[in-house]
Every structure is written in structure tokens, then in C-alpha cells.
Motif scaffolding. Structure first.
Motif, PDB file in Angstrom:
ATOM      1  N   PRO A  82       5.408  21.241  39.988  1.00  0.00           N
ATOM      2  CA  PRO A  82       6.277  22.352  40.395  1.00  0.00           C
ATOM      3  C   PRO A  82       5.689  23.728  40.080  1.00  0.00           C
ATOM      4  O   PRO A  82       5.980  24.690  40.781  1.00  0.00           O
ATOM      5  CB  PRO A  82       7.568  22.089  39.617  1.00  0.00           C
ATOM      6  N   GLU A  83       4.872  23.819  39.026  1.00  0.00           N
ATOM      7  CA  GLU A  83       4.292  25.116  38.665  1.00  0.00           C
ATOM      8  C   GLU A  83       2.948  25.367  39.354  1.00  0.00           C
ATOM      9  O   GLU A  83       2.321  26.398  39.119  1.00  0.00           O
ATOM     10  CB  GLU A  83       4.125  25.194  37.148  1.00  0.00           C
ATOM     11  N   ARG A  84       2.499  24.413  40.163  1.00  0.00           N
ATOM     12  CA  ARG A  84       1.284  24.535  40.979  1.00  0.00           C
ATOM     13  C   ARG A  84       0.038  24.821  40.129  1.00  0.00           C
ATOM     14  O   ARG A  84      -0.858  25.567  40.534  1.00  0.00           O
ATOM     15  CB  ARG A  84       1.449  25.636  42.035  1.00  0.00           C
ATOM     16  N   ARG A  85      -0.027  24.195  38.940  1.00  0.00           N
ATOM     17  CA  ARG A  85      -1.212  24.378  38.110  1.00  0.00           C
ATOM     18  C   ARG A  85      -2.320  23.397  38.469  1.00  0.00           C
ATOM     19  O   ARG A  85      -3.498  23.703  38.315  1.00  0.00           O
ATOM     20  CB  ARG A  85      -0.839  24.250  36.627  1.00  0.00           C
ATOM     21  N   LEU A  86      -1.939  22.220  38.899  1.00  0.00           N
ATOM     22  CA  LEU A  86      -2.940  21.245  39.323  1.00  0.00           C
ATOM     23  C   LEU A  86      -3.484  21.630  40.689  1.00  0.00           C
ATOM     24  O   LEU A  86      -2.741  22.097  41.552  1.00  0.00           O
ATOM     25  CB  LEU A  86      -2.330  19.842  39.362  1.00  0.00           C
ATOM     26  N   VAL A 143       3.658  18.724  45.081  1.00  0.00           N
ATOM     27  CA  VAL A 143       3.464  17.310  44.751  1.00  0.00           C
ATOM     28  C   VAL A 143       2.003  16.988  45.036  1.00  0.00           C
ATOM     29  O   VAL A 143       1.471  17.359  46.079  1.00  0.00           O
ATOM     30  CB  VAL A 143       4.387  16.392  45.574  1.00  0.00           C
ATOM     31  N   MET A 144       1.334  16.303  44.083  1.00  0.00           N
ATOM     32  CA  MET A 144      -0.081  15.995  44.233  1.00  0.00           C
ATOM     33  C   MET A 144      -0.274  14.490  44.386  1.00  0.00           C
ATOM     34  O   MET A 144       0.454  13.685  43.794  1.00  0.00           O
ATOM     35  CB  MET A 144      -0.869  16.488  43.009  1.00  0.00           C
ATOM     36  N   LYS A 145      -1.274  14.124  45.175  1.00  0.00           N
ATOM     37  CA  LYS A 145      -1.689  12.733  45.278  1.00  0.00           C
ATOM     38  C   LYS A 145      -2.867  12.504  44.333  1.00  0.00           C
ATOM     39  O   LYS A 145      -3.787  13.331  44.270  1.00  0.00           O
ATOM     40  CB  LYS A 145      -2.107  12.411  46.712  1.00  0.00           C
ATOM     41  N   LEU A 146      -2.823  11.402  43.615  1.00  0.00           N
ATOM     42  CA  LEU A 146      -3.876  11.064  42.657  1.00  0.00           C
ATOM     43  C   LEU A 146      -4.465   9.719  43.058  1.00  0.00           C
ATOM     44  O   LEU A 146      -3.779   8.690  43.004  1.00  0.00           O
ATOM     45  CB  LEU A 146      -3.303  11.004  41.241  1.00  0.00           C
ATOM     46  N   ASP A 147      -5.727   9.714  43.477  1.00  0.00           N
ATOM     47  CA  ASP A 147      -6.404   8.495  43.913  1.00  0.00           C
ATOM     48  C   ASP A 147      -7.347   8.015  42.817  1.00  0.00           C
ATOM     49  O   ASP A 147      -8.158   8.791  42.300  1.00  0.00           O
ATOM     50  CB  ASP A 147      -7.198   8.752  45.199  1.00  0.00           C
ATOM     51  N   PHE A 148      -7.262   6.730  42.478  1.00  0.00           N
ATOM     52  CA  PHE A 148      -8.150   6.145  41.476  1.00  0.00           C
ATOM     53  C   PHE A 148      -8.340   4.669  41.793  1.00  0.00           C
ATOM     54  O   PHE A 148      -7.636   4.097  42.637  1.00  0.00           O
ATOM     55  CB  PHE A 148      -7.595   6.331  40.061  1.00  0.00           C
ATOM     56  N   SER A 149      -9.304   4.048  41.123  1.00  0.00           N
ATOM     57  CA  SER A 149      -9.617   2.638  41.348  1.00  0.00           C
ATOM     58  C   SER A 149      -9.481   1.867  40.049  1.00  0.00           C
ATOM     59  O   SER A 149      -9.778   2.397  38.967  1.00  0.00           O
ATOM     60  CB  SER A 149     -11.049   2.481  41.893  1.00  0.00           C
ATOM     61  N   VAL A 150      -9.044   0.617  40.159  1.00  0.00           N
ATOM     62  CA  VAL A 150      -8.924  -0.265  38.998  1.00  0.00           C
ATOM     63  C   VAL A 150      -9.556  -1.610  39.350  1.00  0.00           C
ATOM     64  O   VAL A 150      -9.617  -1.991  40.525  1.00  0.00           O
ATOM     65  CB  VAL A 150      -7.448  -0.462  38.586  1.00  0.00           C
ATOM     66  N   PRO A 151     -10.046  -2.344  38.360  1.00  0.00           N
ATOM     67  CA  PRO A 151     -10.642  -3.657  38.640  1.00  0.00           C
ATOM     68  C   PRO A 151      -9.640  -4.594  39.310  1.00  0.00           C
ATOM     69  O   PRO A 151      -8.442  -4.548  39.034  1.00  0.00           O
ATOM     70  CB  PRO A 151     -11.042  -4.159  37.251  1.00  0.00           C
ATOM     71  N   GLU A 152     -10.160  -5.458  40.169  1.00  0.00           N
ATOM     72  CA  GLU A 152      -9.282  -6.348  40.928  1.00  0.00           C
ATOM     73  C   GLU A 152      -8.537  -7.325  40.034  1.00  0.00           C
ATOM     74  O   GLU A 152      -7.516  -7.886  40.440  1.00  0.00           O
ATOM     75  CB  GLU A 152     -10.088  -7.117  41.964  1.00  0.00           C
ATOM     76  N   GLU A 195      -1.544  18.745  27.550  1.00  0.00           N
ATOM     77  CA  GLU A 195      -0.407  18.413  28.403  1.00  0.00           C
ATOM     78  C   GLU A 195      -0.600  17.066  29.071  1.00  0.00           C
ATOM     79  O   GLU A 195      -1.728  16.647  29.345  1.00  0.00           O
ATOM     80  CB  GLU A 195      -0.203  19.492  29.473  1.00  0.00           C
ATOM     81  N   ARG A 196       0.515  16.405  29.313  1.00  0.00           N
ATOM     82  CA  ARG A 196       0.522  15.146  30.042  1.00  0.00           C
ATOM     83  C   ARG A 196       1.373  15.322  31.291  1.00  0.00           C
ATOM     84  O   ARG A 196       2.482  15.849  31.224  1.00  0.00           O
ATOM     85  CB  ARG A 196       1.096  14.018  29.185  1.00  0.00           C
ATOM     86  N   PHE A 197       0.850  14.909  32.425  1.00  0.00           N
ATOM     87  CA  PHE A 197       1.557  15.035  33.691  1.00  0.00           C
ATOM     88  C   PHE A 197       2.086  13.662  34.080  1.00  0.00           C
ATOM     89  O   PHE A 197       1.338  12.685  34.133  1.00  0.00           O
ATOM     90  CB  PHE A 197       0.630  15.592  34.770  1.00  0.00           C
ATOM     91  N   GLU A 198       3.398  13.593  34.341  1.00  0.00           N
ATOM     92  CA  GLU A 198       4.054  12.323  34.632  1.00  0.00           C
ATOM     93  C   GLU A 198       4.027  12.048  36.136  1.00  0.00           C
ATOM     94  O   GLU A 198       4.099  12.962  36.959  1.00  0.00           O
ATOM     95  CB  GLU A 198       5.508  12.363  34.148  1.00  0.00           C
ATOM     96  N   GLY A 199       3.910  10.777  36.486  1.00  0.00           N
ATOM     97  CA  GLY A 199       3.924  10.383  37.887  1.00  0.00           C
ATOM     98  C   GLY A 199       4.223   8.902  38.018  1.00  0.00           C
ATOM     99  O   GLY A 199       4.636   8.237  37.065  1.00  0.00           O
ATOM    100  N   HIS A 200       3.991   8.382  39.203  1.00  0.00           N
ATOM    101  CA  HIS A 200       4.218   6.958  39.452  1.00  0.00           C
ATOM    102  C   HIS A 200       3.285   6.487  40.558  1.00  0.00           C
ATOM    103  O   HIS A 200       2.789   7.286  41.366  1.00  0.00           O
ATOM    104  CB  HIS A 200       5.678   6.699  39.849  1.00  0.00           C
ATOM    105  N   VAL A 201       3.027   5.190  40.576  1.00  0.00           N
ATOM    106  CA  VAL A 201       2.194   4.603  41.614  1.00  0.00           C
ATOM    107  C   VAL A 201       2.955   4.629  42.931  1.00  0.00           C
ATOM    108  O   VAL A 201       4.093   4.174  43.021  1.00  0.00           O
ATOM    109  CB  VAL A 201       1.804   3.157  41.250  1.00  0.00           C
ATOM    110  N   GLU A 202       2.327   5.187  43.952  1.00  0.00           N
ATOM    111  CA  GLU A 202       2.949   5.283  45.267  1.00  0.00           C
ATOM    112  C   GLU A 202       2.572   4.097  46.150  1.00  0.00           C
ATOM    113  O   GLU A 202       3.418   3.533  46.843  1.00  0.00           O
ATOM    114  CB  GLU A 202       2.537   6.593  45.947  1.00  0.00           C
ATOM    115  N   SER A 203       1.313   3.709  46.127  1.00  0.00           N
ATOM    116  CA  SER A 203       0.878   2.587  46.957  1.00  0.00           C
ATOM    117  C   SER A 203      -0.406   2.002  46.391  1.00  0.00           C
ATOM    118  O   SER A 203      -1.159   2.674  45.669  1.00  0.00           O
ATOM    119  CB  SER A 203       0.679   3.018  48.410  1.00  0.00           C
ATOM    120  N   VAL A 204      -0.668   0.740  46.736  1.00  0.00           N
ATOM    121  CA  VAL A 204      -1.876   0.040  46.318  1.00  0.00           C
ATOM    122  C   VAL A 204      -2.670  -0.304  47.574  1.00  0.00           C
ATOM    123  O   VAL A 204      -2.097  -0.740  48.587  1.00  0.00           O
ATOM    124  CB  VAL A 204      -1.527  -1.242  45.539  1.00  0.00           C
TER     125      VAL A 204
END
Length: 367
Positions: free
Chosen positions: A253-257, A193-202, A224-233
Motif C-alpha cells: 500500500p505504501e508503494r515501497r517495493l 499489489v506486487m507479484k513475487l515469482d520464485f522457484s522451489v524444489p519439486e 521489515e517483513r512483508f506479508e503475502g500468500h501463494v497465488e498460484s503454482v
């Protein structure tokens, strides 16, 4: 009129009649000649959302660098570069013969003092030994047991085990190497499982919440498209960039990222079910949008209908008002069709049938 011309007139009339009948039979009806061939598309009810794009960086779900806490020589290395290991698996053992000998001596002393306590307790039960001697023996036993616990804790510093399931990094040490406290021995990352950190305008802060679905793409895997969801803001807005940090989770699951990868993120805001049509069905007129609806129950007669358009994607449009799901629309040939016309439907373009395939099939039927 001459006799010869009177004899030819009936024959000429018969020939003309035969020719006229043949022409009528071989020519299609006028209505059929006027029908315009078109390709249709159906309005579908599909998942829809308002996309929010951003760039993010991947991080491992858990990540640690295992370091030495004592000074000694490497005795065992039990992993290979990039090996998948389980929690508790022994990775590195340092030379601990001296500490093992100290532990055995303390264990022997514990056994001796335990026997002394048992012997004095029996004597004291028969009033043959003072109670104070028994208490002193028990105190000495507890002291040696504490020493054993300390030795066992120090011995654990000589054995580096995986704290969680993950993938180890490169092996940069060898048997016999001398390590000191702080020496980095091996990295371990949990990447299923990977964590993805990004920023968006307020300005979008009110629209962000945990659980929002998203997709992510990397240049390393462009198709390819990798599916996920927002965990926290994030709890704070950056006063300089006026953006808020968001953390998402992606299944891997395939540990490619890998940690550190740059990802293009599309957050699916306001997920909903919507009526969706191909963009090619729209007929703009000023600031209004129309579609040509094919009435299959009225010999494919076309009706011009105004629609209210929502969000757009590449090649697709959300329809808010004007048509219902499963209605058939003119997708190709809209410029040659007028309202109330009857059309010839060459085919319906969808996910399984493309426009070139429909045209090729139609050309084959004419040939």
C-alpha cells in the motif's frame, strides 16, 4: 571451683544464650538457603508452520509501456516523473487538428443525411416518395455513421490514457517531439499489489497450494517483513533444475517495493497452532529432550519431564508432547537445578520482559 569462677558462670551462660538466639534469628532457614534463583518462561500456544526458504523477484501486478501507434507531434504531456495516476487519465496527446476537422466534416454530413432520411420517410408515409429512395438514404446515413466511428477510433490513437491506476516512470519526451509507431512514450506500473515469482524444489510440490501464507524480506528494508500468500503454482516442473515456479502476491500500500527487487521468501507450510517454548528450556540427554517444569502450587518445586520436540526456529522450539500451554518452565539456571528442588523465581521472560531487565530488577532488590 573458686568463688570467682562460680560467680562468672551464670553470666557466661547468659551471654552464650543471647549470642545463639541472635545467630538463629539472623540466619535464614536451611530450606531457603538451598533454593536456587532461576528465570522462568511460559509455554505458549502460537501460530506455527514449517518454513520453506527461497529467493524471488518482484513484478508489478500490472505493467505496460505505452507506445505511439501513429506518426505525429506531441501536443500535451500531462504527467510528472513517478506520478500516481488513475485509470482513464490523459497522459499524452498528439497533434490531431487535421483528424478533428475530418470528424467535424463527417458529423455535418451525417446530420445532412439524417435530415434527408426523415424528409423522405415523411413523403413515403404519404405515398409521395418511392420506398427505394428511403432505403438508399438510410444506407448512405449508415455509411457516414461508420466513417465517424472509424475517425473517432483513430482519434483515440492520438490520446494516450492510463489503462489502470498506477505509477508512471520517467518522462523522456517533450512538447513538439515527433513520434512514430512503436516509439515508447511512458511506462506505467500498478504497484499497490506486487507479484513475487520464485522457484522451489519439486520435492515440495505436494505441500504447495494457493493460499499458503508467506513472508518476504528485502535488503533495502532489512528490519521489515512483508506479508503475502501463494497465488498460484506453476503447471510444469523444470526438467533441468527440477524445480517448480510459484507466484505469490504481496500487499504494497505504501508503494515501497519496486518491480525487479530480489526478495528472501519464507513460505509457511502446514500452518497450525502449536505449543512453543524458548530453546533455552531444553535439557538434552542423549537423544532425548527434557524440560524442568515449575509447580507454582507446590512452592515452586521443579519436575523433570521428557518432551517430544518438533520444528525449530531461531530461539524457539515446537513441543509436540510432554507439556501444555501456560506451564511455567526453567529457562535460565537449568544446570544448577535438580528434580524436586524448590527454586526462587526471579521473573518470567516474555515478549515484554527480557532477561537483562529481570536480572537488573533482582540486583536492585538485593541492594
Amino acid at each position: 571451683m573458686t568463688p570467682s569462677s562460680s560467680r562468672l558462670t551464670p553470666r557466661l551462660l547468659a551471654a552464650l544464650l543471647v549470642l545463639l538466639l541472635a545467630t538463629l534469628l539472623s540466619s535464614p532457614p536451611a530450606a531457603a538457603q538451598e533454593r536456587t534463583p532461576v528465570i522462568g518462561a511460559r509455554a505458549t500456544l502460537a501460530p506455527w508452520s514449517d518454513p520453506l526458504e527461497a529467493l524471488g523477484t518482484l513484478r508489478a501486478d500490472e505493467s505496460v509501456t505505452l507506445s505511439a501507434t501513429v506518426t505525429d507531434i506531441v501536443a500535451e504531456v500531462n504527467f510528472r516523473d513517478g506520478q500516481v495516476v488513475e485509470a482513464g487519465q490523459l497522459l499524452i496527446r498528439l497533434e490531431d487538428a487535421e483528424q478533428q476537422a475530418q470528424l467535424r466534416a463527417a458529423q455535418a454530413l451525417r446530420d445532412e443525411r439524417r435530415a434527408t432520411v426523415d424528409r423522405l420517410a415523411q413523403l413515403q408515409s404519404r405515398n409521395l416518395a418511392p420506398r427505394a429512395d428511403v432505403e438508399d438514404a438510410r444506407a448512405r446515413l449508415r455509411q457516414v455513421e461508420a466513417e465517424i466511428q472509424g475517425l473517432e477510433a483513430r482519434l483515440r490513437n492520438y490520446r494516450l490514457r492510463a489503462p489502470f491506476d498506477g505509477v508512471v516512470g520517467f518522462r523522456n519526451i517533450s512538447l513538439g517531439s515527433l513520434v512514430t509507431p512503436g516509439t515508447e512514450l511512458v511506462t506505467l506500473d500498478k504497484v499497490d499489489v506486487m507479484k513475487l515469482d520464485f522457484s522451489v524444489p519439486e520435492v515440495f510440490l505436494a505441500l504447495l497450494e494457493p493460499g499458503l501464507p508467506l513472508t518476504a524480506r528485502s535488503v533495502a528494508f532489512p528490519d521489515e517483513r512483508f506479508e503475502g500468500h501463494v497465488e498460484s503454482v506453476g503447471s510444469r516442473v523444470d526438467p533441468v533444475s527440477r524445480s517448480v515456479s510459484v507466484r505469490a502476491e504481496l500487499a504494497n500500500p505504501e508503494r515501497r517495493l519496486r518491480p525487479g527487487m530480489l526478495m528472501e521468501v519464507i513460505v509457511q507450510r502446514s500452518p497450525r497452532e502449536a505449543v512453543v517454548v524458548p530453546e533455552s528450556v531444553l535439557v538434552p540427554s542423549g537423544d532425548r529432550q527434557y524440560v524442568l517444569v515449575i509447580d507454582e502450587d507446590d512452592q515452586n518445586r521443579v519436575e523433570r519431564r521428557e518432551v517430544k520436540v518438533g520444528e525449530r526456529r531461531t530461539g524457539q522450539v515446537e513441543i509436540l508432547e510432554g507439556i501444555e500451554a501456560e506451564e511455567l518452565l526453567v529457562a535460565h539456571g537449568v544446570q544448577r537445578v535438580q528434580p524436586r528442588d524448590q527454586v526462587t523465581l526471579l521473573g518470567v521472560a516474555d515478549a515484554d520482559t527480557s532477561v537483562p531487565e529481570i536480572l537488573e530488577a533482582s540486583r536492585g532488590e538485593r541492594d
